[in-house]
Design an enzyme around this catalytic site. Structure first.
Site, PDB file in Angstrom:
ATOM      1  N   HIS A  17       0.851  -1.209   0.000  1.00  0.00           N
ATOM      2  CA  HIS A  17       0.000   0.000   0.000  1.00  0.00           C
ATOM      3  C   HIS A  17       0.882   1.253   0.000  1.00  0.00           C
ATOM      4  CE1 HIS A  17      -3.139  -2.635   2.203  1.00  0.00           C
ATOM      5  NE2 HIS A  17      -3.654  -2.366   1.015  1.00  0.00           N
ATOM      6  N   LYS A  41     -19.058  -4.744   6.834  1.00  0.00           N
ATOM      7  CA  LYS A  41     -18.001  -5.624   6.347  1.00  0.00           C
ATOM      8  C   LYS A  41     -17.432  -6.413   7.521  1.00  0.00           C
ATOM      9  CE  LYS A  41     -14.656  -5.509   2.659  1.00  0.00           C
ATOM     10  NZ  LYS A  41     -13.709  -4.762   1.864  1.00  0.00           N
ATOM     11  N   ARG A  91      -1.978  -6.291  -8.317  1.00  0.00           N
ATOM     12  CA  ARG A  91      -0.837  -7.172  -8.071  1.00  0.00           C
ATOM     13  C   ARG A  91      -0.727  -8.267  -9.125  1.00  0.00           C
ATOM     14  NH1 ARG A  91      -2.824  -8.326  -2.195  1.00  0.00           N
ATOM     15  NH2 ARG A  91      -4.642  -8.346  -3.549  1.00  0.00           N
TER      16      ARG A  91
HETATM   17  O1  PNS Z   1      -8.912  -2.715   0.182  1.00  0.00           O
HETATM   18  P1  PNS Z   1     -10.254  -3.203  -0.296  1.00  0.00           P
HETATM   19  O2  PNS Z   1     -11.016  -3.847   0.827  1.00  0.00           O
HETATM   20  O3  PNS Z   1     -10.142  -4.083  -1.502  1.00  0.00           O
HETATM   21  O4  PNS Z   1     -11.047  -1.879  -0.738  1.00  0.00           O
HETATM   22  C1  PNS Z   1     -12.354  -1.978  -1.232  1.00  0.00           C
HETATM   23  C2  PNS Z   1     -13.028  -0.588  -1.329  1.00  0.00           C
HETATM   24  C3  PNS Z   1     -12.947   0.133  -0.013  1.00  0.00           C
HETATM   25  C4  PNS Z   1     -12.319   0.233  -2.389  1.00  0.00           C
HETATM   26  C5  PNS Z   1     -14.482  -0.831  -1.755  1.00  0.00           C
HETATM   27  O5  PNS Z   1     -15.038  -1.825  -0.950  1.00  0.00           O
HETATM   28  C6  PNS Z   1     -15.365   0.417  -1.646  1.00  0.00           C
HETATM   29  O6  PNS Z   1     -15.156   1.377  -2.349  1.00  0.00           O
HETATM   30  N1  PNS Z   1     -16.353   0.366  -0.739  1.00  0.00           N
HETATM   31  C7  PNS Z   1     -17.287   1.446  -0.500  1.00  0.00           C
HETATM   32  C8  PNS Z   1     -18.668   1.114  -1.079  1.00  0.00           C
HETATM   33  C9  PNS Z   1     -18.649   1.309  -2.579  1.00  0.00           C
HETATM   34  O7  PNS Z   1     -18.652   2.425  -3.045  1.00  0.00           O
HETATM   35  N2  PNS Z   1     -18.586   0.199  -3.346  1.00  0.00           N
HETATM   36  C10 PNS Z   1     -18.426   0.266  -4.793  1.00  0.00           C
HETATM   37  C11 PNS Z   1     -19.714   0.117  -5.519  1.00  0.00           C
HETATM   38  S1  PNS Z   1     -20.446  -1.450  -5.213  1.00  0.00           S
END
Ligand code: PNS
Length: 160
Positions: A17, A41, A91
């Site tokens: 990150h 979550k 990745r």
């Molecule tokens: O590090 P991660 O857990 O893969 O990140 C995922 C993240 C935070 C980018 C994603 O879950 C997110 O944006 N969540 C907020 C809700 C949302 O807007 N979802 C996208 C449309 S379904």
């Protein structure tokens, strides 16, 4: 001024990150690292406050970075921050399907929002918050995977 948003769970922030943060911060005037605060979550190892604090410490010497938390839809958060660019790290091919779905959904529901992908630096290809947590849980060596501060926090968390 172009502001980009690098969203994620960051539970916890890994060196992978951090690599994306450093590289993306050079591409934009401002980079907001946005930590997901989502009670629905699966329960994170670190609270959102802890994850934000870790990221603030890690990036304290970088001047165009802001660490924030958000809940709800990412596109709504981006609108409030006046940003139209999402940064995500890739990745391997296995990341692609999920990332592509996320990018297309955000494109559909967030007018004019673009997602750009930065490929990982090769040495971090295997790294994820989940693997880091697993190594920490069983007392493995975390050097090169996370900062010393994060390694210490993980050690403390799992010794409880
Ligand atoms: O590090 P991660 O857990 O893969 O990140 C995922 C993240 C935070 C980018 C994603 O879950 C997110 O944006 N969540 C907020 C809700 C949302 O807007 N979802 C996208 C449309 S379904």
């Amino acid at each position: 001024m172009t502001t980009a948003v690098y969203p994620g769970s960051f539970d916890p922030c890994t060196n992978g990150h951090l690599d994306i943060i450093k590289r993306a911060s050079k591409m934009f005037d401002k980079l907001i690292v946005a930590v997901l605060d989502n009670p629905e979550k699966k329960t994170p190892l670190f609270s959102v406050e802890e994850r934000v604090e870790i990221l603030k410490n890690i990036t304290k010497d970088m001047d165009n970075i802001e660490i924030m938390s958000f809940s709800g839809l990412l596109v709504d958060f981006m609108k409030k921050q006046n940003s139209k660019v999402i940064v995500r790290g890739l990745r391997a091919v296995t990341d692609f399907e999920y990332e592509f779905q996320l990018a297309l959904t955000n494109q559909k529901i967030g007018a004019g929002i673009e997602t750009i992908f930065l490929s990982t630096t090769a040495e971090f290809m295997f790294l994820s918050s989940s693997t880091v947590k697993e190594v920490a849980k069983y007392g493995g060596d975390l050097s090169g995977m996370v900062t010393e501060e994060v390694a210490e926090k993980l050690k403390n968390r799992f010794s409880k």
